[in-house]
Scaffold this motif. Structure first.
Motif, PDB file in Angstrom:
ATOM      1  N   GLY A  52       0.861  -1.173   0.000  1.00 55.52           N
ATOM      2  CA  GLY A  52       0.000   0.000   0.000  1.00 55.52           C
ATOM      3  C   GLY A  52       0.903   1.229   0.000  1.00 55.52           C
ATOM      4  N   HIS A  53       0.320   2.395  -0.224  1.00 58.73           N
ATOM      5  CA  HIS A  53       1.146   3.599  -0.365  1.00 58.73           C
ATOM      6  C   HIS A  53       0.417   4.818   0.193  1.00 58.73           C
ATOM      7  CE1 HIS A  53       3.476   6.431  -3.358  1.00 58.73           C
ATOM      8  NE2 HIS A  53       3.961   6.492  -2.138  1.00 58.73           N
ATOM      9  N   ALA A  54       1.127   5.596   0.995  1.00 59.25           N
ATOM     10  CA  ALA A  54       0.587   6.868   1.483  1.00 59.25           C
ATOM     11  C   ALA A  54       1.690   7.907   1.426  1.00 59.25           C
ATOM     12  CB  ALA A  54       0.071   6.714   2.912  1.00 59.25           C
ATOM     13  N   VAL A  55       1.330   9.163   1.252  1.00 58.26           N
ATOM     14  CA  VAL A  55       2.323  10.251   1.226  1.00 58.26           C
ATOM     15  C   VAL A  55       1.931  11.335   2.220  1.00 58.26           C
ATOM     16  CG1 VAL A  55       3.183   9.934  -1.129  1.00 58.26           C
ATOM     17  CG2 VAL A  55       1.152  11.338  -0.739  1.00 58.26           C
ATOM     18  N   SER A  56       2.962  12.072   2.655  1.00 59.05           N
ATOM     19  CA  SER A  56       2.739  13.121   3.643  1.00 59.05           C
ATOM     20  C   SER A  56       3.765  14.222   3.422  1.00 59.05           C
ATOM     21  CB  SER A  56       2.932  12.529   5.046  1.00 59.05           C
ATOM     22  OG  SER A  56       2.927  13.545   6.020  1.00 59.05           O
ATOM     23  N   ARG A  57       3.397  15.442   3.800  1.00 61.95           N
ATOM     24  CA  ARG A  57       4.378  16.531   3.728  1.00 61.95           C
ATOM     25  C   ARG A  57       4.961  16.831   5.106  1.00 61.95           C
ATOM     26  NH1 ARG A  57       5.832  18.844  -0.722  1.00 61.95           N
ATOM     27  NH2 ARG A  57       4.702  17.994  -2.485  1.00 61.95           N
ATOM     28  N   ASP A  58       4.376  16.245   6.152  1.00 57.36           N
ATOM     29  CA  ASP A  58       4.820  16.601   7.502  1.00 57.36           C
ATOM     30  C   ASP A  58       4.943  15.399   8.443  1.00 57.36           C
ATOM     31  OD1 ASP A  58       2.229  15.885   7.979  1.00 57.36           O
ATOM     32  OD2 ASP A  58       1.596  17.802   8.811  1.00 57.36           O
ATOM     33  N   LEU A  59       4.915  14.196   7.904  1.00 56.23           N
ATOM     34  CA  LEU A  59       5.054  12.957   8.689  1.00 56.23           C
ATOM     35  C   LEU A  59       3.845  12.670   9.583  1.00 56.23           C
ATOM     36  CD1 LEU A  59       8.796  13.099   9.859  1.00 56.23           C
ATOM     37  CD2 LEU A  59       7.803  11.336   8.404  1.00 56.23           C
ATOM     38  N   MET A  60       2.853  13.527   9.562  1.00 54.02           N
ATOM     39  CA  MET A  60       1.709  13.343  10.459  1.00 54.02           C
ATOM     40  C   MET A  60       0.424  13.051   9.671  1.00 54.02           C
ATOM     41  SD  MET A  60       2.593  13.585  13.599  1.00 54.02           S
ATOM     42  CE  MET A  60       4.340  13.318  13.767  1.00 54.02           C
ATOM     43  N   ALA A  61       0.127  13.931   8.696  1.00 56.93           N
ATOM     44  CA  ALA A  61      -1.097  13.764   7.914  1.00 56.93           C
ATOM     45  C   ALA A  61      -0.752  12.969   6.658  1.00 56.93           C
ATOM     46  CB  ALA A  61      -1.661  15.125   7.537  1.00 56.93           C
ATOM     47  N   TRP A  62      -1.334  11.817   6.486  1.00 55.48           N
ATOM     48  CA  TRP A  62      -1.007  10.932   5.367  1.00 55.48           C
ATOM     49  C   TRP A  62      -2.173  10.848   4.400  1.00 55.48           C
ATOM     50  CZ3 TRP A  62       3.884   9.285   4.889  1.00 55.48           C
ATOM     51  CH2 TRP A  62       4.699   9.313   6.035  1.00 55.48           C
ATOM     52  N   GLU A  63      -1.837  10.912   3.126  1.00 57.10           N
ATOM     53  CA  GLU A  63      -2.856  10.699   2.101  1.00 57.10           C
ATOM     54  C   GLU A  63      -2.671   9.288   1.552  1.00 57.10           C
ATOM     55  OE1 GLU A  63      -4.046  12.405  -2.302  1.00 57.10           O
ATOM     56  OE2 GLU A  63      -2.406  13.353  -1.198  1.00 57.10           O
ATOM     57  N   ASP A  64      -3.713   8.502   1.628  1.00 57.87           N
ATOM     58  CA  ASP A  64      -3.653   7.104   1.192  1.00 57.87           C
ATOM     59  C   ASP A  64      -3.810   7.059  -0.329  1.00 57.87           C
ATOM     60  OD1 ASP A  64      -3.954   4.376   0.827  1.00 57.87           O
ATOM     61  OD2 ASP A  64      -5.260   4.118   2.567  1.00 57.87           O
ATOM     62  N   LEU A  65      -2.773   6.580  -1.026  1.00 55.14           N
ATOM     63  CA  LEU A  65      -2.833   6.559  -2.494  1.00 55.14           C
ATOM     64  C   LEU A  65      -3.207   5.189  -3.046  1.00 55.14           C
ATOM     65  CD1 LEU A  65       0.334   8.688  -3.458  1.00 55.14           C
ATOM     66  CD2 LEU A  65      -2.030   9.455  -3.228  1.00 55.14           C
ATOM     67  N   GLY A  66      -3.571   4.270  -2.182  1.00 54.69           N
ATOM     68  CA  GLY A  66      -3.967   2.946  -2.693  1.00 54.69           C
ATOM     69  C   GLY A  66      -2.764   2.048  -2.912  1.00 54.69           C
ATOM     70  N   VAL A  67      -2.946   1.004  -3.691  1.00 53.97           N
ATOM     71  CA  VAL A  67      -1.906  -0.013  -3.855  1.00 53.97           C
ATOM     72  C   VAL A  67      -0.837   0.452  -4.843  1.00 53.97           C
ATOM     73  CG1 VAL A  67      -1.461  -2.360  -4.662  1.00 53.97           C
ATOM     74  CG2 VAL A  67      -3.462  -1.881  -3.247  1.00 53.97           C
ATOM     75  N   ALA A  68       0.437   0.364  -4.431  1.00 55.59           N
ATOM     76  CA  ALA A  68       1.543   0.727  -5.322  1.00 55.59           C
ATOM     77  C   ALA A  68       2.086  -0.511  -6.035  1.00 55.59           C
ATOM     78  CB  ALA A  68       2.657   1.409  -4.537  1.00 55.59           C
ATOM     79  N   LEU A  69       2.319  -1.568  -5.282  1.00 54.09           N
ATOM     80  CA  LEU A  69       2.852  -2.803  -5.865  1.00 54.09           C
ATOM     81  C   LEU A  69       1.879  -3.936  -5.529  1.00 54.09           C
ATOM     82  CD1 LEU A  69       6.628  -2.596  -4.744  1.00 54.09           C
ATOM     83  CD2 LEU A  69       5.711  -2.034  -6.985  1.00 54.09           C
ATOM     84  N   PRO A  70       1.054  -4.341  -6.476  1.00 48.65           N
ATOM     85  CA  PRO A  70       0.091  -5.410  -6.189  1.00 48.65           C
ATOM     86  C   PRO A  70       0.734  -6.797  -6.275  1.00 48.65           C
ATOM     87  CG  PRO A  70      -0.258  -4.558  -8.405  1.00 48.65           C
ATOM     88  CD  PRO A  70       0.882  -3.764  -7.812  1.00 48.65           C
ATOM     89  N   GLU A  71       0.168  -7.733  -5.591  1.00 49.41           N
ATOM     90  CA  GLU A  71       0.552  -9.139  -5.712  1.00 49.41           C
ATOM     91  C   GLU A  71       0.564  -9.511  -7.203  1.00 49.41           C
ATOM     92  OE1 GLU A  71      -1.320 -13.199  -3.773  1.00 49.41           O
ATOM     93  OE2 GLU A  71      -2.667 -11.675  -4.542  1.00 49.41           O
ATOM     94  N   ARG A  72       1.587 -10.320  -7.593  1.00 54.23           N
ATOM     95  CA  ARG A  72       1.699 -10.688  -9.020  1.00 54.23           C
ATOM     96  C   ARG A  72       1.398 -12.165  -9.194  1.00 54.23           C
ATOM     97  NH1 ARG A  72       3.040  -6.024  -9.071  1.00 54.23           N
ATOM     98  NH2 ARG A  72       5.004  -5.036  -9.642  1.00 54.23           N
ATOM     99  N   GLU A  73       0.270 -12.485  -9.759  1.00 56.91           N
ATOM    100  CA  GLU A  73      -0.067 -13.895 -10.057  1.00 56.91           C
ATOM    101  C   GLU A  73       0.471 -14.863  -9.014  1.00 56.91           C
ATOM    102  OE1 GLU A  73       1.378 -14.330 -14.008  1.00 56.91           O
ATOM    103  OE2 GLU A  73       0.131 -12.630 -14.618  1.00 56.91           O
ATOM    104  N   GLY A  74       0.050 -14.652  -7.804  1.00 55.99           N
ATOM    105  CA  GLY A  74       0.435 -15.597  -6.761  1.00 55.99           C
ATOM    106  C   GLY A  74       1.805 -15.315  -6.151  1.00 55.99           C
TER     107      GLY A  74
END
Ligand code: FRU
Length: 476
Positions: A52-74
């Motif tokens: 999963g992936h989240a970003v922040s500008r201040d280490l406190m408030a995080w924006e959830d960006l969804g899946v960055a690296l999904p499972e690959r065919e098992g």
């Protein structure tokens, strides 16, 4: 608050939905902090592991960006790290765009190896470097690569765990793509469970000398039962880590595991861990998410009679969430007379207390909701130990084995005690003696809002300094 959301932390990251375990690929780039994490996009237990992936500008408030690296065919995407390849040593960048490079463990039943993925758009999309691992020993357990640039030898260094052997192997590479074995560390320290999630990084000591810290997690192993994390301080020449201290536990509570520090963060070393314990992680009473991370902690080394020890302190960014301050007016804590430190029940708070024992043997802090006392922290003022007891109301539905008593050794001098305690809706993080002794524990209140009460036992105690702040929700 909807009942299901009442345990949702105000200032600790949680995914909107579903499962989270280890933090992964922590990285600072272009003014953004990246938090990737072990994530099941389809459910609230471990499975279909992805980043999963989240970003922040201040280490406190995080924006959830969804899946960055999904499972690959098992093939599951297990833990790993990420770096900025500033000089494009991998050749995967574009002119003027250094790639972000992630090294992670690809996991199939019976096989783990290290794979590479890269991004040219600030971590928003990721590409595989083919289906071939960059480091494969044909092993069943071989995981959690943590990579960094070693300026002394001008090449990349990777620490990766051989869990079954209780070893950390160090590799080097000029390009992040071809890896050469340099040395093996371990078995050493606690070997009672498999070793996971190693990390090696430099820190200046109080005399300005560079020392190296090697951290490795053990499950099960910790004194409190379940997942634990130990560290060694020593030297590193680009090839071999040599410890100069014995192994020490870096958090004595039940719920701090798999910590990882941010890459490319000049001037300070900051890490955060998974605030949980494999012993009961999949049964925590939260919905529709399960799993959270600790507060980001700045690391430093302090001298002690037993050599350098690691100090962890909440990052200064946390202070911006402080709302109203409630000072404690009374300056003597009378033996056995409780002092209420919170003006009313607070969902999240930041408490600092410096005390001198004027005859008192012990300070006891009660952190509770409603009529319950979910967390009781008791500190010997003579400086021997800190005990945290967790008791959960039956109605909350905590997993079996969740409640218990956890203990940390203290080394306070002259009956002085300094404590900083961060309480969120479902956690308590205790930083004693300037962060030399840390205890992290999840805690699920029966009623919304915490009150904190202090009492001295066996004599009076002098409050030298104190503050209580209500903490606001971290919001962008
Ligand atoms: C640690 C760990 C890692 C592994 C990951 C899988 O908590 O077991 O060793 O890569 O979790 O999710």
């Amino acid at each position: 608050t909807r009942p299901a959301e009442r345990h949702r932390p105000l200032f600790h990251f949680t995914p909107a939905r579903h499962w989270l375990n280890d933090p992964n690929g922590l990285l600072h780039f272009g003014g953004e902090y990246h938090l990737f994490f072990q994530h099941n996009p389809f459910g609230s237990t471990h499975g279909h592991m992805s980043w999963g992936h989240a970003v922040s500008r201040d280490l406190m408030a995080w924006e959830d960006l969804g899946v960055a690296l999904p499972e690959r065919e098992g093939r599951a995407i297990f833990s790993g790290s990420a770096v900025v390849d500033w000089h494009n040593t991998s050749g995967l960048g574009l002119p003027d765009v250094p790639p972000l490079v992630a090294l992670y463990t690809g996991h199939r039943e019976g096989h783990q190896a290290q794979y590479l993925a890269y991004s040219r758009d600030r971590g928003r999309t990721w590409h595989d470097l083919g289906e071939v691992p960059v480091l494969d020993r044909g092993k069943c357990d071989f995981r959690d690569p943590k990579v960094f640039w070693h300026s002394g030898t001008e090449r990349w260094v990777m620490a990766v765990a051989h869990p079954t052997e209780r070893q950390v192997e160090i590799f080097s590479s000029p390009s992040l793509r071809d890896w050469t074995s340099e040395s093996l560390f371990g078995p050493a320290g606690d070997t009672s469970g498999p070793w996971e999630v190693p990390e090696l990084f430099p820190l200046m000591d109080e005399d300005g000398l560079e020392r190296w810290v090697l951290k490795v997690d053990v499950y099960p192993g910790r004194p409190a039962g379940g997942s634990g994390c130990q560290y060694f301080v020593g030297t590193f020449d680009g090839r071999t880590f040599s410890p100069t201290t014995p192994a020490r536990w870096l958090d004595h509570g039940p719920d701090f595991y798999a910590a990882l520090s941010f890459s490319d963060l000049p001037g300070r070393r900051v890490w955060l861990g998974w605030m949980n314990n494999w012993r009961y992680a999949s049964r925590l009473p939260t919905e529709p998410w399960r799993g959270t991370v600790s507060v980001p902690r700045e690391l430093s080394l302090a001298e002690s009679a037993e050599g350098p020890v690691l100090r962890q302190q909440p990052v200064a960014e946390l202070d911006r969430l402080q709302g109203a301050e409630f000072g404690v007016r009374e300056h003597t804590l009378r033996d056995g007379v409780p002092l209420i430190l919170t003006p009313h029940a607070l969902p999240a708070l930041d408490l600092s207390l410096d005390l001198a024992g004027r005859g008192a043997r012990r300070l006891v802090l009660h952190i509770g909701s409603g009529d319950q006392e979910e967390v009781v922290i008791s500190c010997d003022l003579g400086g021997r130990r800190l005990v945290l007891r967790r008791t959960t109301a039956p109605s909350v539905g905590a997993p079996e084995g969740f409640d218990g008593e956890y203990e940390a050794p203290l080394t306070a001098a002259d009956h002085l005690l300094s404590l900083r305690i961060l309480v969120d809706r479902s956690s308590v993080e205790v930083f004693a003696q300037d962060g030399r002794v840390v205890m992290t524990a999840l805690a699920f209140p029966e009623e919304a809002g915490w009150t904190v009460r202090a009492a001295a036992q066996g004599g009076d105690a002098e409050v030298l300094r104190s503050s209580v702040y209500a903490l606001r929700r971290a919001a962008p």
